[in-house]
Design a protein around this motif. Structure first.
Motif, PDB file in Angstrom:
ATOM      1  N   SER A   1      -5.209  34.002 100.223  1.00 47.19           N
ATOM      2  CA  SER A   1      -6.202  34.837 100.907  1.00 47.19           C
ATOM      3  C   SER A   1      -6.848  35.815  99.925  1.00 47.19           C
ATOM      4  CB  SER A   1      -5.585  35.568 102.098  1.00 47.19           C
ATOM      5  OG  SER A   1      -4.536  36.409 101.690  1.00 47.19           O
TER       6      SER A   1
ATOM      7  N   ILE B   1      -9.364  33.813  97.788  1.00 42.78           N
ATOM      8  CA  ILE B   1     -10.591  33.518  98.542  1.00 42.78           C
ATOM      9  C   ILE B   1     -11.486  34.755  98.591  1.00 42.78           C
ATOM     10  CG2 ILE B   1     -11.493  33.024 100.855  1.00 42.78           C
ATOM     11  CD1 ILE B   1      -8.972  31.210 101.206  1.00 42.78           C
TER      12      ILE B   1
ATOM     13  N   VAL C   1     -18.627  31.527 105.160  1.00 47.07           N
ATOM     14  CA  VAL C   1     -17.555  30.548 104.981  1.00 47.07           C
ATOM     15  C   VAL C   1     -16.224  31.229 104.667  1.00 47.07           C
ATOM     16  CG1 VAL C   1     -16.761  28.579 103.618  1.00 47.07           C
ATOM     17  CG2 VAL C   1     -19.166  28.729 104.302  1.00 47.07           C
ATOM     18  N   PHE C   2     -16.199  32.079 103.656  1.00 47.10           N
ATOM     19  CA  PHE C   2     -14.931  32.718 103.278  1.00 47.10           C
ATOM     20  C   PHE C   2     -14.404  33.649 104.363  1.00 47.10           C
ATOM     21  CE2 PHE C   2     -15.935  32.201  98.462  1.00 47.10           C
ATOM     22  CZ  PHE C   2     -15.705  30.839  98.566  1.00 47.10           C
TER      23      PHE C   2
ATOM     24  N   VAL D   1     -12.850  31.380 106.955  1.00 47.24           N
ATOM     25  CA  VAL D   1     -11.561  30.823 106.515  1.00 47.24           C
ATOM     26  C   VAL D   1     -10.470  31.888 106.618  1.00 47.24           C
ATOM     27  CG1 VAL D   1     -10.296  29.946 104.502  1.00 47.24           C
ATOM     28  CG2 VAL D   1     -12.563  29.038 105.055  1.00 47.24           C
TER      29      VAL D   1
END
Length: 188
Positions: free
Chosen positions: A47, A50, A75-76, A79
């Motif tokens: 995490s 990312i 996107v990140f 996620v």
């Protein structure tokens, strides 16, 4: 008459799309919640990686490539949010504590899984806010050199960076409005 039908059709399509998205998300969460590792250090490392990639893209990446800008903006954070939801689904129920008092929150966060979920929560929201700040700054014509310390502050201290941006954004607007006020006053 035709415009009303088109609006209804768009509303129906949006509703169907929302239902499909919610069902797909539910299925993904259901299947992933039992298959992902319980290794907290791996979750923490992934995490953090990312989020760090997202912040590097926000601060140093070229904004002229829309696909690259989508990564830290949507996107990140998505996620990271998915990771958060999985952690919460797997571990929130049996965790002690709650949100009523500071002592309850401390007890809740004494569970390492919930603590990690809280950390991932911070990473997701701060990155999302950082992407919003960068978009608003770009739209307002604020230099990337000025954006960098604000984004770094948002990365390290979340609300501090947001506060700095909001103050700069408002001050910039006030300064740009001064010539219009002078012109209006001179015309009267």
């Amino acid at each position: 008459m035709k415009e009303g039908w088109i609006m209804k059709k768009n509303l129906y399509l949006s509703a169907v799309w929302l239902i499909i998205t919610l069902l797909a998300t539910g299925l993904v969460l259901y299947f992933l919640r039992n298959f992902l590792p319980n290794d907290l250090e791996s979750w923490f490392s992934y995490s953090g990686l990312i989020a760090m990639i997202g912040w590097v893209i926000l601060i140093f990446g070229p904004r002229r490539w829309p696909l690259l800008s989508i990564l830290p903006a949507y996107v990140f954070p998505a996620v990271l949010s998915l990771g958060y939801v999985i952690l919460i689904l797997r571990h929130f129920g049996p965790a002690e504590g709650g949100y009523n008092t500071l002592a309850d929150v401390a007890k809740l966060l004494s569970n390492d899984h919930i603590l990690l979920a809280g950390w991932v929560h911070y990473l997701a929201f701060d990155l999302f806010i950082g992407a919003w700040i960068s978009r608003q700054s770009d739209d307002a014509g604020i230099s990337r050199v000025v954006q960098a310390p604000i984004l770094a502050s948002t990365f390290m201290f979340g609300p501090l960076g947001l506060l700095l941006f909001l103050m700069l954004w408002k001050a910039r607007k006030l300064i740009l409005d001064i010539p219009q006020s002078i012109t209006k006053g001179a015309g009267q």
